[in-house]
Design a protein around this motif. Structure first.
Motif: not given
Length: 145
Positions: A46-51, A77-82, A88-91
């Motif tokens: 699993e890899w969160a994509l953080i801008q 997985i684009p990051l969920n805003p928290t 921030k999530p990636t484009s």
């Protein structure tokens, strides 16, 4: 077997995931190779994509090098805003570029759909809300005394 990886170096991964201090990436990758050799089953990462942090082309190349030759799959997985986290999530374009780079290393990858973010029920958002509620209760208790 699914593993939250999210970074390719111990320094960066430890900053995101303190568990890395106990299970460094080299040991984790050795365990993954052993798992595959014993089960002939793939490992999912699993890899969160953080801008600007985990979604760069450079990071995709680092991940490709790390995973090349391993029977595995990556879920990005684009990051969920928290609340409380500035990332921030990636484009979509950056996410596709990340996936394309991994493909050059023979690493398969799927972009996961972000669900529940509109009601703050996405990954990470529920915990952030729970922490916020606990702080409010503690503050109320402290002000009563």
């Amino acid at each position: 077997l699914a593993i939250s990886l999210h970074q390719t170096t111990d320094e960066k991964r430890s900053a995101l995931m303190p568990v890395n201090k106990r299970y460094p990436i080299a040991e984790l990758m050795d365990a993954c190779r052993y798992y595959v050799s014993q089960t002939n089953r793939r490992v999912t990462f699993e890899w969160a994509l953080i801008q600007g942090q985990t979604d760069t082309v450079e990071t995709a190349h680092e991940l490709g090098h790390l995973l090349r030759g391993l029977l595995c799959h990556v879920n990005v997985i684009p990051l969920n805003p928290t609340a409380g986290y500035a990332g921030k999530p990636t484009s979509k374009a950056q996410m596709q570029q990340f996936i394309d780079v991994l493909a050059t290393y023979g690493v398969t990858c799927t972009a996961r759909i972000r669900r529940g973010i509109d009601i703050d029920a996405g990954c990470g958002q529920l915990k952030a809300d729970l922490i916020r509620q606990q702080r409010q209760k503690q503050k109320a208790l402290n002000s009563d005394g």
